[in-house]
Motif scaffolding. Structure first.
Motif, short mmCIF file in Angstrom:
data_model
loop_
_atom_site.label_atom_id
_atom_site.label_comp_id
_atom_site.label_asym_id
_atom_site.label_seq_id
_atom_site.Cartn_x
_atom_site.Cartn_y
_atom_site.Cartn_z
N GLY A 272 17.67 7.89 60.67
CA GLY A 272 17.88 8.30 59.38
C GLY A 272 19.12 8.97 59.33
N LEU A 273 19.28 9.55 58.27
CA LEU A 273 20.65 10.27 57.78
C LEU A 273 20.54 11.71 58.69
CD1 LEU A 273 20.93 9.45 53.97
CD2 LEU A 273 21.99 8.37 56.01
N GLY A 274 21.78 12.17 58.81
CA GLY A 274 21.87 13.63 59.28
C GLY A 274 22.90 13.52 60.35
N PRO A 275 22.89 14.60 61.25
CA PRO A 275 23.62 14.62 62.33
C PRO A 275 23.24 14.06 63.68
CG PRO A 275 22.72 16.88 61.99
CD PRO A 275 22.23 16.13 60.72
N LEU A 276 22.17 13.97 63.66
CA LEU A 276 21.55 13.15 64.88
C LEU A 276 22.18 11.73 65.22
CD1 LEU A 276 19.92 12.97 67.47
CD2 LEU A 276 18.04 12.15 65.98
N PRO A 277 22.37 10.88 64.35
CA PRO A 277 22.89 9.63 64.46
C PRO A 277 24.49 9.86 64.62
CG PRO A 277 22.50 9.87 62.25
CD PRO A 277 21.68 10.90 62.68
N GLY A 278 25.27 10.67 64.37
CA GLY A 278 26.29 10.96 64.69
C GLY A 278 26.62 11.46 66.11
N VAL A 279 25.56 12.41 66.66
CA VAL A 279 25.46 12.86 68.08
C VAL A 279 25.56 11.55 69.05
CG1 VAL A 279 24.34 14.10 69.61
CG2 VAL A 279 24.97 15.31 67.65
N LEU A 280 24.62 10.77 68.48
CA LEU A 280 24.23 9.73 69.45
C LEU A 280 25.38 8.53 69.46
CD1 LEU A 280 20.33 9.10 68.33
CD2 LEU A 280 21.28 10.18 70.47
N ALA A 281 25.82 8.46 68.28
CA ALA A 281 27.11 7.36 68.20
C ALA A 281 28.33 7.82 69.02
CB ALA A 281 27.53 7.15 66.73
N LEU A 282 28.50 9.15 69.16
CA LEU A 282 29.68 9.62 69.61
C LEU A 282 29.22 9.58 71.28
CD1 LEU A 282 30.70 12.88 67.90
CD2 LEU A 282 31.99 10.64 67.97
N ALA A 283 28.02 9.95 71.76
CA ALA A 283 27.54 10.02 72.99
C ALA A 283 27.55 8.45 73.67
CB ALA A 283 26.26 10.44 73.05
N VAL A 284 27.20 7.58 72.61
CA VAL A 284 27.21 6.22 73.53
C VAL A 284 28.62 5.71 73.65
CG1 VAL A 284 26.59 3.78 73.03
CG2 VAL A 284 24.91 5.60 72.70
N HIS A 285 29.29 5.72 72.72
CA HIS A 285 30.73 5.44 72.58
C HIS A 285 31.55 5.93 73.79
CE1 HIS A 285 34.32 3.32 71.32
NE2 HIS A 285 35.19 4.48 71.20
N SER A 286 31.37 7.42 73.77
CA SER A 286 32.26 8.04 74.83
C SER A 286 31.70 7.72 76.13
CB SER A 286 31.86 9.69 74.54
OG SER A 286 32.81 9.93 73.27
N THR A 287 30.52 7.50 76.24
CA THR A 287 29.82 7.07 77.77
C THR A 287 30.83 5.91 78.21
OG1 THR A 287 27.93 8.09 77.18
CG2 THR A 287 28.02 6.32 78.87
N GLY A 288 31.06 5.07 77.37
CA GLY A 288 31.81 3.78 77.74
C GLY A 288 33.20 4.09 78.20
N ILE A 289 33.82 4.94 77.47
CA ILE A 289 35.10 5.48 77.80
C ILE A 289 35.23 6.23 79.05
CG2 ILE A 289 37.04 6.67 76.81
CD1 ILE A 289 36.40 5.66 73.97
N LEU A 290 34.27 7.33 78.90
CA LEU A 290 34.24 8.35 80.27
C LEU A 290 34.12 7.65 81.48
CD1 LEU A 290 33.23 11.64 78.61
CD2 LEU A 290 35.49 11.05 79.16
N GLY A 291 33.14 6.75 81.42
CA GLY A 291 32.55 5.94 82.51
C GLY A 291 33.60 5.17 83.13
N LYS A 292 34.35 4.61 82.30
CA LYS A 292 35.48 3.68 82.81
C LYS A 292 36.70 4.58 83.45
CE LYS A 292 38.59 -0.02 81.51
NZ LYS A 292 39.91 0.48 81.87
#
Length: 271
Positions: free
Chosen positions: A135-155
């Motif tokens: 649903g709407l709100g800050p949670l999907p924003g947190v999860l989106a940044l976390a997943v994308h940044s995991t890929g970048i930082l992990g590499k």
């Protein structure tokens, strides 16, 4: 010379295919629309209630970027360890045995595949996926940044660990240390300044990204910016743009401060 010609040809073809033209912007109808938009930006909205709303959204944007970055670090770090390409006699099939050798390389390629998947999908697409899921709100924003940044930082972390001076790694390993001890007594201490620098820079990038995720309902100041744009309240848009610029400037200043203070700390300890 041939390379320059090829680059110019590719640029020319790309400009034609994308219908690139500076004159289009200044055509009569387009120029009037731009002028009307610019005029509507001034004066900025200074209503106290609106400013309070913006302040709350700025705080929410900071919180989204902080939590998203922290989650990314927690997940990216162990994934990066699996994604490090191990070298040396100790990791040959003869030394490890076929079963352990196959397991090690399977985990390596699996970790790399996950990191490629996470960073290959843009934050906005991840935000749309999580908005649909939670649903709407800050949670999907947190999860989106976390997943994308995991890929970048992990590499980045994996490549950082691989670039450590192998002579020092082998020196620690020759004492009989386990790979975990090699990590904490050789790879991580030698990479700590770069590790912190990558993490801080990614947080700055997430702050900028968090201001845009609101366009798809993922919280933050971008949500209000989208609403004001749709309602043609351009004076509110101007206030929001100024707020975003101030927010990014503050993050840049804080990032520079942390780099000079935190990243100099290991050197001071060594001295």
């Amino acid at each position: 010379m041939a390379v320059v010609v090829i680059i110019l040809v590719v640029l020319g073809v790309s400009a034609r295919e994308t219908e690139f033209s500076l004159t289009t912007l200044f055509q009569a109808g387009n120029a009037e629309a731009v002028t009307r938009f610019v005029r509507g930006l001034w004066p900025p909205e200074t209503n106290v209630k609106f400013l309070r709303t913006i302040f709350g959204l700025m705080v929410e944007t900071i919180e989204i970027s902080l939590v998203g970055t922290a989650l990314a670090v927690l997940v990216a770090f162990p994934l990066s360890l699996l994604a490090v390409r191990q070298r040396g006699e100790e990791f040959s099939r003869e030394r490890l045995g076929t079963a352990r050798w196959v397991l090690r390389w399977s985990l390596y390629y699996l970790a790399r595949a996950f990191l490629n998947l996470f960073r290959g999908i843009p934050e906005l697409v991840w935000a749309l996926i999580f908005v649909t899921a939670v649903g709407l709100g800050p949670l999907p924003g947190v999860l989106a940044l976390a997943v994308h940044s995991t890929g970048i930082l992990g590499k980045l972390y994996a490549e950082m660990f691989e670039s450590v001076d192998q002579r020092l790694v082998e020196m620690v390993r020759s004492t009989g240390a386990t790979e975990m001890q090699v990590l904490f007594f050789a790879r991580l201490p030698l990479s700590l300044p770069v590790f912190l620098s990558y993490t801080l820079f990614r947080w700055e990038c997430n702050m900028r990204a968090a201001t845009v995720l609101g366009f798809v309902g993922a919280g933050g100041i971008g949500t209000q910016l989208m609403i004001s744009m749709k309602l043609f309240r351009y004076n509110e848009v101007m206030t929001l743009i100024l707020a975003i610029l101030i927010l990014i400037a503050l993050v840049d200043i804080l990032g520079q401060f942390l780099r000079t203070r935190v990243l100099d700390a290991p050197g001071k300890c060594l001295r």
